[in-house]
Design a protein around this motif. Structure first.
Motif, PDB file in Angstrom:
ATOM      1  N   MET A   1       0.826  -1.199   0.000  1.00 21.96           N
ATOM      2  CA  MET A   1       0.000   0.000   0.000  1.00 21.96           C
ATOM      3  C   MET A   1       0.868   1.259   0.000  1.00 21.96           C
ATOM      4  N   ALA A   2       2.010   1.197   0.700  1.00 20.08           N
ATOM      5  CA  ALA A   2       2.913   2.346   0.730  1.00 20.08           C
ATOM      6  C   ALA A   2       3.468   2.638  -0.655  1.00 20.08           C
ATOM      7  N   VAL A   3       3.864   1.591  -1.365  1.00 20.51           N
ATOM      8  CA  VAL A   3       4.459   1.778  -2.692  1.00 20.51           C
ATOM      9  C   VAL A   3       3.421   2.204  -3.719  1.00 20.51           C
ATOM     10  N   VAL A   4       2.246   1.592  -3.666  1.00 17.71           N
ATOM     11  CA  VAL A   4       1.244   1.813  -4.712  1.00 17.71           C
ATOM     12  C   VAL A   4       0.388   3.046  -4.453  1.00 17.71           C
ATOM     13  N   LEU A   5      -0.005   3.266  -3.193  1.00 14.37           N
ATOM     14  CA  LEU A   5      -0.992   4.311  -2.902  1.00 14.37           C
ATOM     15  C   LEU A   5      -0.437   5.509  -2.139  1.00 14.37           C
ATOM     16  N   ILE A   6       0.423   5.257  -1.150  1.00 11.61           N
ATOM     17  CA  ILE A   6       0.837   6.330  -0.245  1.00 11.61           C
ATOM     18  C   ILE A   6       2.011   7.121  -0.800  1.00 11.61           C
ATOM     19  N   ALA A   7       3.010   6.434  -1.332  1.00  7.60           N
ATOM     20  CA  ALA A   7       4.221   7.115  -1.783  1.00  7.60           C
ATOM     21  C   ALA A   7       3.982   8.120  -2.919  1.00  7.60           C
ATOM     22  N   PRO A   8       3.191   7.794  -3.948  1.00  2.14           N
ATOM     23  CA  PRO A   8       3.066   8.739  -5.069  1.00  2.14           C
ATOM     24  C   PRO A   8       2.617  10.146  -4.680  1.00  2.14           C
ATOM     25  N   PRO A   9       1.516  10.327  -3.931  1.00  4.03           N
ATOM     26  CA  PRO A   9       1.131  11.698  -3.589  1.00  4.03           C
ATOM     27  C   PRO A   9       2.114  12.397  -2.659  1.00  4.03           C
ATOM     28  N   ILE A  10       2.725  11.629  -1.740  1.00  4.29           N
ATOM     29  CA  ILE A  10       3.688  12.244  -0.820  1.00  4.29           C
ATOM     30  C   ILE A  10       4.939  12.698  -1.572  1.00  4.29           C
ATOM     31  N   VAL A  11       5.461  11.822  -2.413  1.00  5.04           N
ATOM     32  CA  VAL A  11       6.639  12.179  -3.200  1.00  5.04           C
ATOM     33  C   VAL A  11       6.317  13.342  -4.130  1.00  5.04           C
ATOM     34  N   GLY A  12       5.127  13.304  -4.734  1.00 10.24           N
ATOM     35  CA  GLY A  12       4.733  14.382  -5.627  1.00 10.24           C
ATOM     36  C   GLY A  12       4.623  15.714  -4.915  1.00 10.24           C
ATOM     37  N   ALA A  13       4.195  15.696  -3.653  1.00  9.42           N
ATOM     38  CA  ALA A  13       4.063  16.940  -2.896  1.00  9.42           C
ATOM     39  C   ALA A  13       5.411  17.467  -2.436  1.00  9.42           C
ATOM     40  N   LEU A  14       6.366  16.565  -2.167  1.00  9.07           N
ATOM     41  CA  LEU A  14       7.663  16.990  -1.644  1.00  9.07           C
ATOM     42  C   LEU A  14       8.618  17.455  -2.737  1.00  9.07           C
ATOM     43  N   LEU A  15       8.520  16.831  -3.908  1.00 11.07           N
ATOM     44  CA  LEU A  15       9.455  17.166  -4.975  1.00 11.07           C
ATOM     45  C   LEU A  15       9.009  18.426  -5.713  1.00 11.07           C
ATOM     46  N   PRO A  16       9.946  19.213  -6.202  1.00  8.87           N
ATOM     47  CA  PRO A  16       9.575  20.373  -7.020  1.00  8.87           C
ATOM     48  C   PRO A  16       9.028  19.937  -8.380  1.00  8.87           C
ATOM     49  N   ASP A  17       8.375  20.863  -9.058  1.00 13.26           N
ATOM     50  CA  ASP A  17       7.787  20.541 -10.355  1.00 13.26           C
ATOM     51  C   ASP A  17       8.837  20.103 -11.366  1.00 13.26           C
ATOM     52  N   SER A  18      10.044  20.575 -11.205  1.00 16.44           N
ATOM     53  CA  SER A  18      11.107  20.224 -12.147  1.00 16.44           C
ATOM     54  C   SER A  18      11.564  18.774 -12.007  1.00 16.44           C
ATOM     55  N   ALA A  19      11.134  18.110 -10.940  1.00 17.58           N
ATOM     56  CA  ALA A  19      11.551  16.720 -10.700  1.00 17.58           C
ATOM     57  C   ALA A  19      10.441  15.729 -11.014  1.00 17.58           C
ATOM     58  N   ASP A  20       9.505  16.132 -11.884  1.00 12.68           N
ATOM     59  CA  ASP A  20       8.403  15.235 -12.232  1.00 12.68           C
ATOM     60  C   ASP A  20       8.882  13.946 -12.886  1.00 12.68           C
ATOM     61  N   GLU A  21      10.085  13.982 -13.485  1.00 14.00           N
ATOM     62  CA  GLU A  21      10.595  12.770 -14.129  1.00 14.00           C
ATOM     63  C   GLU A  21      10.771  11.642 -13.127  1.00 14.00           C
ATOM     64  N   VAL A  22      11.060  11.996 -11.876  1.00 10.31           N
ATOM     65  CA  VAL A  22      11.239  10.969 -10.839  1.00 10.31           C
ATOM     66  C   VAL A  22       9.925  10.246 -10.583  1.00 10.31           C
ATOM     67  N   LEU A  23       8.823  10.978 -10.662  1.00 11.17           N
ATOM     68  CA  LEU A  23       7.520  10.381 -10.387  1.00 11.17           C
ATOM     69  C   LEU A  23       7.132   9.354 -11.438  1.00 11.17           C
ATOM     70  N   GLN A  24       7.690   9.465 -12.636  1.00 14.56           N
ATOM     71  CA  GLN A  24       7.291   8.573 -13.718  1.00 14.56           C
ATOM     72  C   GLN A  24       7.645   7.116 -13.439  1.00 14.56           C
ATOM     73  N   VAL A  25       8.628   6.887 -12.568  1.00 14.77           N
ATOM     74  CA  VAL A  25       9.073   5.509 -12.325  1.00 14.77           C
ATOM     75  C   VAL A  25       8.278   4.836 -11.216  1.00 14.77           C
ATOM     76  N   LEU A  26       7.375   5.550 -10.552  1.00 16.19           N
ATOM     77  CA  LEU A  26       6.536   4.912  -9.546  1.00 16.19           C
ATOM     78  C   LEU A  26       5.498   4.028 -10.234  1.00 16.19           C
ATOM     79  N   PRO A  27       5.149   2.902  -9.618  1.00 18.24           N
ATOM     80  CA  PRO A  27       4.246   1.956 -10.302  1.00 18.24           C
ATOM     81  C   PRO A  27       2.924   2.560 -10.749  1.00 18.24           C
ATOM     82  N   SER A  28       2.261   3.312  -9.870  1.00 15.62           N
ATOM     83  CA  SER A  28       0.955   3.851 -10.228  1.00 15.62           C
ATOM     84  C   SER A  28       1.050   4.882 -11.342  1.00 15.62           C
ATOM     85  N   ASN A  29       2.121   5.673 -11.365  1.00 15.71           N
ATOM     86  CA  ASN A  29       2.288   6.651 -12.431  1.00 15.71           C
ATOM     87  C   ASN A  29       2.623   5.972 -13.751  1.00 15.71           C
TER      88      ASN A  29
END
Length: 285
Positions: free
Chosen positions: A212-240
């Motif tokens: 649940m942490a990997v699939v549901l919890i991590a994506p919004p938290i990581v997305g909120a913490l990272l700047p907009d310029s780091a959106d490429e990092v979010l692409q490697v999360l499973p749900s994204n």
């Protein structure tokens, strides 16, 4: 009365452990597959969870379609406005993904909790063969169930939309089949990830929490913490990555195509199952 024996003290013609070839003592892939199928099929909990995932997919999708354009709250959120029909009718996937993930965790961790894993590895000493057969069995039941549930939710939901005079789709609509197959792949990937985490943690609760942490919890938290310029990092999360191939809510903008998203999902499954296999082979049961 004397008994004739050979030089080793055994009765002539009687096979012993020492005379049986090593390859004949170790069950082959077919035997391992049959064993894992029986292990899965004889536990009613597996079928209950799998059936619940399918029913929830269709039921929630139908209710969501009925809520479009009305003041009634949609399942898991506010009321729907007339929008993307496909996303509406596949709303149930938000719940079904939890259930298939739990199923994977059960398949991976249950035997460790009950210590039946000892019996399994005594019967089939080739541990890698056991894990491969288990993954094949899990995927073999999740893929058809997910496909039927996804298509059923699509047909039922769009029938409701059409009856209400809302925009609807058919299976021949542009991109629909690819999205439905993508949802099937996403649900199967989550189940296999759950199995891998179950094997790694060896407890159902820990593996469910990690999934649940990997699939549901991590994506919004990581997305909120990272700047907009780091959106490429979010692409490697499973749900994204799944959002590139089907109607999954993503964190941030999706900039990858379907092929890349599929490759990322496959990589997640391969890495997690590979780590699980290495752990099981190297450690005591």
């Amino acid at each position: 009365m004397s008994t004739i024996t050979d030089d080793a003290g055994q009765l002539p013609g009687r096979a012993t452990l020492d005379t049986v070839p090593v390859d004949a003592r170790v069950p082959g892939p077919g035997a391992a597959l049959r064993s894992q199928w029986l292990s899965f099929a004889t536990l009613r909990t597996n079928w209950y969870v799998l059936g619940a995932a399918a029913v929830v997919m269709v039921l929630v999708g139908t209710v969501a379609a009925a809520a479009v354009g009305s003041d009634a709250p949609a399942p898991g959120g506010p009321s729907f406005a007339s929008g993307d029909p496909l996303q509406t009718v596949l709303t149930g996937a938000n719940f079904s993904v939890l259930l298939v993930g739990v199923l994977g965790c059960l398949v991976g961790a249950r035997e460790h909790g009950s210590r039946m894993v000892v019996t399994t590895f005594v019967a089939t000493p080739h541990r890698g063969r056991v894990l491969l057969a288990r993954a094949v069995v899990l995927a073999g039941v999740v893929v058809p169930t997910s496909l039927v549930a996804t298509v059923g939710a699509f047909l039922a939901g769009n029938a409701v939309l059409d009856a209400r005079g809302e925009p609807s789709l058919t299976l021949s609509s542009d991109g629909v089949l690819g999205q439905l197959l993508g949802m099937t792949g996403w649900l199967t990937a989550v189940a296999l990830l759950g199995m891998g985490l179950g094997l790694l943690t060896r407890t159902i609760a820990s593996s469910v929490g990690a999934l649940m942490a990997v699939v549901l919890i991590a994506p919004p938290i990581v997305g909120a913490l990272l700047p907009d310029s780091a959106d490429e990092v979010l692409q490697v999360l499973p749900s994204n990555a799944a959002a590139a191939i089907t109607t999954v809510q993503a964190s941030g903008d999706i900039t990858i195509d379907g092929a890349t998203g599929s490759a990322i999902l496959v990589a997640w499954v391969v890495v997690v199952l590979g780590l699980a296999a290495r752990s099981v082979v190297r450690r005591d049961v």
